[in-house]
Design a protein around this motif. Structure first.
Motif, PDB file in Angstrom:
ATOM      1  N   ASN A  99      52.556  41.076  52.458  1.00 40.57           N
ATOM      2  CA  ASN A  99      52.425  42.525  52.335  1.00 40.57           C
ATOM      3  C   ASN A  99      53.155  42.988  51.083  1.00 40.57           C
ATOM      4  OD1 ASN A  99      52.118  45.237  52.748  1.00 40.57           O
ATOM      5  ND2 ASN A  99      53.516  45.368  54.486  1.00 40.57           N
ATOM      6  N   ALA A 100      52.444  43.671  50.187  1.00 40.91           N
ATOM      7  CA  ALA A 100      53.061  44.241  48.981  1.00 40.91           C
ATOM      8  C   ALA A 100      52.774  45.733  48.963  1.00 40.91           C
ATOM      9  CB  ALA A 100      52.509  43.565  47.735  1.00 40.91           C
TER      10      ALA A 100
ATOM     11  N   TYR B 269      48.854  45.991  47.548  1.00 41.34           N
ATOM     12  CA  TYR B 269      48.016  44.820  47.801  1.00 41.34           C
ATOM     13  C   TYR B 269      48.370  44.216  49.153  1.00 41.34           C
ATOM     14  CZ  TYR B 269      46.810  44.929  42.832  1.00 41.34           C
ATOM     15  OH  TYR B 269      46.365  45.319  41.586  1.00 41.34           O
ATOM     16  N   GLN B 270      47.381  43.515  49.732  1.00 38.21           N
ATOM     17  CA  GLN B 270      47.598  42.806  50.985  1.00 38.21           C
ATOM     18  C   GLN B 270      47.058  41.388  50.848  1.00 38.21           C
ATOM     19  OE1 GLN B 270      49.046  43.987  54.025  1.00 38.21           O
ATOM     20  NE2 GLN B 270      49.734  45.662  52.684  1.00 38.21           N
ATOM     21  N   ARG B 271      47.692  40.473  51.571  1.00 36.17           N
ATOM     22  CA  ARG B 271      47.266  39.070  51.578  1.00 36.17           C
ATOM     23  C   ARG B 271      47.076  38.616  53.012  1.00 36.17           C
ATOM     24  NH1 ARG B 271      48.312  34.400  47.993  1.00 36.17           N
ATOM     25  NH2 ARG B 271      48.348  32.492  49.242  1.00 36.17           N
ATOM     26  N   LEU B 272      45.905  38.057  53.296  1.00 40.27           N
ATOM     27  CA  LEU B 272      45.617  37.460  54.589  1.00 40.27           C
ATOM     28  C   LEU B 272      45.551  35.957  54.399  1.00 40.27           C
ATOM     29  CD1 LEU B 272      42.725  39.786  55.864  1.00 40.27           C
ATOM     30  CD2 LEU B 272      45.169  40.014  56.275  1.00 40.27           C
ATOM     31  N   SER B 273      46.165  35.221  55.305  1.00 39.53           N
ATOM     32  CA  SER B 273      46.201  33.770  55.201  1.00 39.53           C
ATOM     33  C   SER B 273      45.963  33.155  56.563  1.00 39.53           C
ATOM     34  CB  SER B 273      47.563  33.311  54.650  1.00 39.53           C
ATOM     35  OG  SER B 273      47.606  31.919  54.518  1.00 39.53           O
TER      36      SER B 273
ATOM     37  N   VAL C 122      42.752  35.625  51.626  1.00 38.63           N
ATOM     38  CA  VAL C 122      42.078  36.869  51.245  1.00 38.63           C
ATOM     39  C   VAL C 122      43.108  37.767  50.572  1.00 38.63           C
ATOM     40  CG1 VAL C 122      40.890  38.950  52.037  1.00 38.63           C
ATOM     41  CG2 VAL C 122      40.397  36.747  53.118  1.00 38.63           C
ATOM     42  N   LEU C 123      42.792  38.243  49.385  1.00 37.87           N
ATOM     43  CA  LEU C 123      43.637  39.187  48.662  1.00 37.87           C
ATOM     44  C   LEU C 123      42.870  40.481  48.501  1.00 37.87           C
ATOM     45  CD1 LEU C 123      44.953  36.639  46.060  1.00 37.87           C
ATOM     46  CD2 LEU C 123      46.407  37.925  47.631  1.00 37.87           C
ATOM     47  N   MET C 124      43.517  41.607  48.816  1.00 38.56           N
ATOM     48  CA  MET C 124      42.818  42.885  48.873  1.00 38.56           C
ATOM     49  C   MET C 124      43.613  43.971  48.155  1.00 38.56           C
ATOM     50  SD  MET C 124      41.442  44.798  52.298  1.00 38.56           S
ATOM     51  CE  MET C 124      40.585  46.371  52.264  1.00 38.56           C
ATOM     52  N   ASP C 125      42.897  44.785  47.377  1.00 41.68           N
ATOM     53  CA  ASP C 125      43.486  45.929  46.674  1.00 41.68           C
ATOM     54  C   ASP C 125      43.517  47.111  47.633  1.00 41.68           C
ATOM     55  OD1 ASP C 125      44.056  48.165  45.136  1.00 41.68           O
ATOM     56  OD2 ASP C 125      42.793  47.565  43.453  1.00 41.68           O
ATOM     57  N   THR C 126      44.713  47.542  48.005  1.00 42.72           N
ATOM     58  CA  THR C 126      44.858  48.643  48.958  1.00 42.72           C
ATOM     59  C   THR C 126      45.780  49.729  48.404  1.00 42.72           C
ATOM     60  OG1 THR C 126      46.682  47.479  50.043  1.00 42.72           O
ATOM     61  CG2 THR C 126      44.480  47.160  50.959  1.00 42.72           C
ATOM     62  N   GLY C 127      45.760  49.913  47.090  1.00 38.39           N
ATOM     63  CA  GLY C 127      46.668  50.877  46.485  1.00 38.39           C
ATOM     64  C   GLY C 127      45.959  51.974  45.732  1.00 38.39           C
TER      65      GLY C 127
ATOM     66  N   VAL D  85      50.288  54.542  32.567  1.00 43.53           N
ATOM     67  CA  VAL D  85      50.211  53.073  32.630  1.00 43.53           C
ATOM     68  C   VAL D  85      48.877  52.604  33.207  1.00 43.53           C
ATOM     69  CG1 VAL D  85      52.697  52.744  32.767  1.00 43.53           C
ATOM     70  CG2 VAL D  85      51.391  53.078  34.862  1.00 43.53           C
ATOM     71  N   SER D  86      47.860  53.458  33.139  1.00 44.38           N
ATOM     72  CA  SER D  86      46.557  53.122  33.738  1.00 44.38           C
ATOM     73  C   SER D  86      45.520  52.713  32.708  1.00 44.38           C
ATOM     74  CB  SER D  86      46.026  54.321  34.541  1.00 44.38           C
ATOM     75  OG  SER D  86      45.750  55.426  33.682  1.00 44.38           O
ATOM     76  N   GLY D  87      45.942  52.425  31.479  1.00 47.62           N
ATOM     77  CA  GLY D  87      44.995  52.122  30.420  1.00 47.62           C
ATOM     78  C   GLY D  87      44.152  50.888  30.663  1.00 47.62           C
ATOM     79  N   ASP D  88      44.636  49.952  31.487  1.00 45.10           N
ATOM     80  CA  ASP D  88      43.875  48.739  31.799  1.00 45.10           C
ATOM     81  C   ASP D  88      43.491  48.657  33.268  1.00 45.10           C
ATOM     82  OD1 ASP D  88      43.911  47.646  29.190  1.00 45.10           O
ATOM     83  OD2 ASP D  88      45.963  46.947  29.491  1.00 45.10           O
ATOM     84  N   ALA D  89      43.789  49.685  34.053  1.00 41.74           N
ATOM     85  CA  ALA D  89      43.531  49.645  35.487  1.00 41.74           C
ATOM     86  C   ALA D  89      42.038  49.749  35.776  1.00 41.74           C
ATOM     87  CB  ALA D  89      44.284  50.772  36.190  1.00 41.74           C
ATOM     88  N   HIS D  90      41.632  49.222  36.929  1.00 40.72           N
ATOM     89  CA  HIS D  90      40.228  49.167  37.320  1.00 40.72           C
ATOM     90  C   HIS D  90      39.940  50.076  38.507  1.00 40.72           C
ATOM     91  CE1 HIS D  90      39.322  44.950  35.409  1.00 40.72           C
ATOM     92  NE2 HIS D  90      39.975  45.760  34.594  1.00 40.72           N
ATOM     93  N   ALA D  91      38.665  50.396  38.666  1.00 41.72           N
ATOM     94  CA  ALA D  91      38.215  51.192  39.807  1.00 41.72           C
ATOM     95  C   ALA D  91      37.807  50.246  40.930  1.00 41.72           C
ATOM     96  CB  ALA D  91      37.044  52.084  39.397  1.00 41.72           C
ATOM     97  N   GLY D  92      38.769  49.474  41.445  1.00 38.19           N
ATOM     98  CA  GLY D  92      38.455  48.438  42.425  1.00 38.19           C
ATOM     99  C   GLY D  92      39.143  48.612  43.752  1.00 38.19           C
ATOM    100  N   CYS D  93      39.433  49.837  44.140  1.00 34.78           N
ATOM    101  CA  CYS D  93      40.133  50.078  45.403  1.00 34.78           C
ATOM    102  C   CYS D  93      39.329  49.504  46.576  1.00 34.78           C
ATOM    103  CB  CYS D  93      40.371  51.566  45.601  1.00 34.78           C
ATOM    104  SG  CYS D  93      41.499  51.940  46.960  1.00 34.78           S
ATOM    105  N   LEU D  94      40.007  48.780  47.450  1.00 31.82           N
ATOM    106  CA  LEU D  94      39.473  48.095  48.631  1.00 31.82           C
ATOM    107  C   LEU D  94      38.640  46.870  48.287  1.00 31.82           C
ATOM    108  CD1 LEU D  94      38.590  50.885  51.221  1.00 31.82           C
ATOM    109  CD2 LEU D  94      40.798  49.906  50.583  1.00 31.82           C
ATOM    110  N   SER D  95      38.592  46.469  47.020  1.00 31.06           N
ATOM    111  CA  SER D  95      37.929  45.209  46.691  1.00 31.06           C
ATOM    112  C   SER D  95      38.793  44.046  47.174  1.00 31.06           C
ATOM    113  CB  SER D  95      37.682  45.104  45.188  1.00 31.06           C
ATOM    114  OG  SER D  95      38.915  45.036  44.483  1.00 31.06           O
ATOM    115  N   PHE D  96      38.169  42.879  47.354  1.00 25.73           N
ATOM    116  CA  PHE D  96      38.919  41.716  47.822  1.00 25.73           C
ATOM    117  C   PHE D  96      38.397  40.456  47.156  1.00 25.73           C
ATOM    118  CE2 PHE D  96      35.239  41.409  50.533  1.00 25.73           C
ATOM    119  CZ  PHE D  96      35.106  40.060  50.834  1.00 25.73           C
TER     120      PHE D  96
END
Length: 585
Positions: A318-319, A324-328, A334-339, A346-357
């Protein structure tokens, strides 16, 4: 009144005003005011050379000696001229040239010719670019050059005369002074953090820096405290920032110990936090998940960094601060974007990937995000940041974030995220049967009046991954709006449709097999592209499930392991046809 639109415009104008202010201050510090200010005394000598942890390639030394410079995918042959005289070359090529990171390749050759070549090139830079160069004096380039010169100073100065030594140290001191005076105007985030590490390294490495050392150490402590989150992630939410920060911070820590200096408290704490977080993002094959700007994994550098990890414990699951979350379970991860989206600065390189895994089993990566292209192409960069390039749900091919457009301020300000998911509630359950995550985001609330909710459960033995994606209406929803649920597959998987196209079979190189199905939903296998391969873009496939927001607002799906690995990963020929050639741009 469109409140969201007004908020975005106000953010843009605030960015413009801040950028102009910083550019003005930087011009004052780096322009005529910088030249008019008296120089402090030149350090008499260098005391220590911090270690360079990055991998070298001595075969490049022969090319450099022959006047062939291959940087950032661009080959330039100098035909006997100094490379620092050549300005009509791609900007990324110039940045790599002026950064001097290639000194490690010359040093690896460990020959007198390589040392002489290094001194000549350093001398050329001081001659042609020592006063001013539009790219050579960009803050990230100055930072890289300072770190490179310091780390490889024994190699550069060996066999050199006293006069070259004096000019080298004088030029180095000038660059450090420039970076120290302009650091507040540098780009926020990893760039500013690395600049603070470069200044601190210089203060430790050069004699007579006591008057500046305390200030630089306080600055470093401040940046580490501000940018490294309590769970070990970086404020940009980019896993690559952890690799780059640790690669510079670990040698700096060794330099503190060697000089008998007291380390800033945040340095010790940050390393202890980042090491487990670096393990958090790793799949079974050692690669890091492709979230928010992470491209191909420098496996050799990651292995070197992790060798400094004394604890070497299991990665956290759990991060919450990084989002982010990690399931093992079993051999599956499984790694998941939950933020939410990072802060604007500081968002110049950030992605629109919320809830992607991303999903992997042992050494086999199955579901991935498309990642980041190593090519400096604005089009591919835009594609890689879109929601459609991630293994999550999109509505009407629209990203869940809004980026600053190229016109009129894109070239001035880059492409930060103006708006996106800000509310991402999360629930997690762990028991003997497995682990479950339920999360949702409001990235589509403003445009489509809906929330996207994702429920993932990985079985305890890692053989089944169940998911439910739900569109929750916040009010009236247009009947014609469609969604696409995408699962980008790692290149090299052999895929085929089963049961009349209602399921997908995926066979890995080693014979391990998985099936995907989404009962009651329309699914298809479509072309995709994997951007993060070190050799270039690779053709791939994606599973796409489509539907209507009103008619089918929920989709249940499952990945199920159907066969274990039968072949060794080396020496097999049955799956040699899996190899892909890089996709031409």
């Amino acid at each position: 009144m469109n409140i969201a639109g007004l908020n975005e415009r106000s953010r843009v104008w605030r960015l413009v005003a801040l950028h102009i202010w910083h550019r003005t201050l930087k011009w004052m510090h780096g322009g005529p005011f910088f030249r008019l200010q008296p120089f402090s005394s030149v350090p008499s000598r260098l005391l220590i050379a911090p270690q360079d942890l990055r991998t070298s390639d001595e075969t490049n030394a022969a090319d450099i000696y022959g006047g062939r410079f291959l940087f950032s995918g661009h080959l330039v042959e100098t035909q006997g001229r100094s490379p620092f005289e050549m300005n009509a070359v791609h900007e990324d090529w110039q940045r790599e040239l002026h950064g001097f990171g290639w000194l490690r390749d010359l040093r690896a050759a460990d020959s007198q010719i390589a040392r002489q070549n290094a001194r000549v090139l350093v001398e050329d830079w001081m001659k042609y670019c020592g006063r001013r160069h539009p790219i050579g004096w960009e803050a990230p380039v100055v930072t890289q050059r300072i770190l490179s010169w310091l780390a490889h100073s024994p190699f550069i100065l060996q066999d050199g005369d006293h006069e070259f030594y004096r000019r080298f140290v004088k030029s180095l001191a000038k660059q450090v002074r420039y970076l120290r005076q302009t650091i507040n105007e540098t780009e926020d985030g990893a760039v500013r953090l690395r600049a603070s590490m470069a200044v601190a390294s210089a203060c430790i490495s050069m004699a007579g820096q006591g008057r500046f050392a305390r200030q630089s150490f306080r600055r470093l402590d401040h940046e580490l405290t501000r940018q490294i989150l309590p769970d070990g992630g970086h404020v940009s939410r980019n896993p690559r920032a952890l690799i780059d920060t640790l690669a510079d911070l670990l040698p700096l820590r060794q330099a503190f110990v060697a000089q008998g200096l007291e380390m800033p408290p945040a340095m010790v704490q940050s390393v202890d936090r980042m090491m487990p977080m670096l393990r958090f993002f790793r799949h079974g094959d050692g690669a890091l998940a492709h979230f928010n700007g992470m491209g191909s994994t420098p496996n050799d550098l990651v292995a070197t960094i992790l060798a400094y990890d004394d604890a070497r414990g299991a990665p956290p699951l759990n991060a919450p601060h990084s989002g982010y979350q990690r399931l093992s379970g079993g051999n599956s991860v499984v790694l998941m974007d939950t933020g939410p989206v990072p802060a604007l600065a500081v968002s110049g390189d950030a992605h629109a990937g919320c809830l992607s895994f991303e999903f992997s089993s042992a050494n086999n990566r199955l579901v991935v995000n498309c990642g980041v292209s190593p090519r400096s192409n604005p089009l591919w960069r835009k594609v890689s940041r879109s929601t459609a390039a991630h293994s999550t749900l999109t509505i009407e091919d629209t990203s869940s974030c809004r980026f600053l457009s190229e016109k009129p301020f894109g070239r001035l300000l880059g492409s930060p995220i103006l708006s996106g998911p800000s509310y991402v509630p999360l629930e997690r359950e762990d028991d003997m049967a497995g682990s479950r995550i339920t999360a949702s985001h409001d990235g589509y609330a403003a445009d489509f009046n809906v929330f996207h909710e994702r429920d993932l459960r990985l079985s305890g033995d890692g053989t089944v991954l169940d998911g439910i994606d739900t569109i929750r209406a916040l009010g009236s929803v247009a009947a014609e709006h469609q969604y696409a649920l995408r699962f980008h597959l790692y290149p090299g998987l052999r895929t085929s449709l089963l049961r009349g196209g209602s399921a997908v079979l995926m066979v890995c190189r080693d014979g391990e097999a998985w099936e995907f199905e989404a009962p009651g939903s329309a699914l298809s296998l479509e072309e995709s592209i994997y951007l993060s391969d070190v050799y270039g873009h690779r053709k791939a496939e994606q599973i796409v499930v489509t539907g209507s927001l009103l008619e089918k607002p929920a989709v249940g799906w499952q990945f199920r392991k159907t066969a274990t690995a039968k072949l060794s990963r080396r020496g097999t020929s049955e799956f040699d046809d899996f190899d892909e050639l890089p996709l031409e741009e």
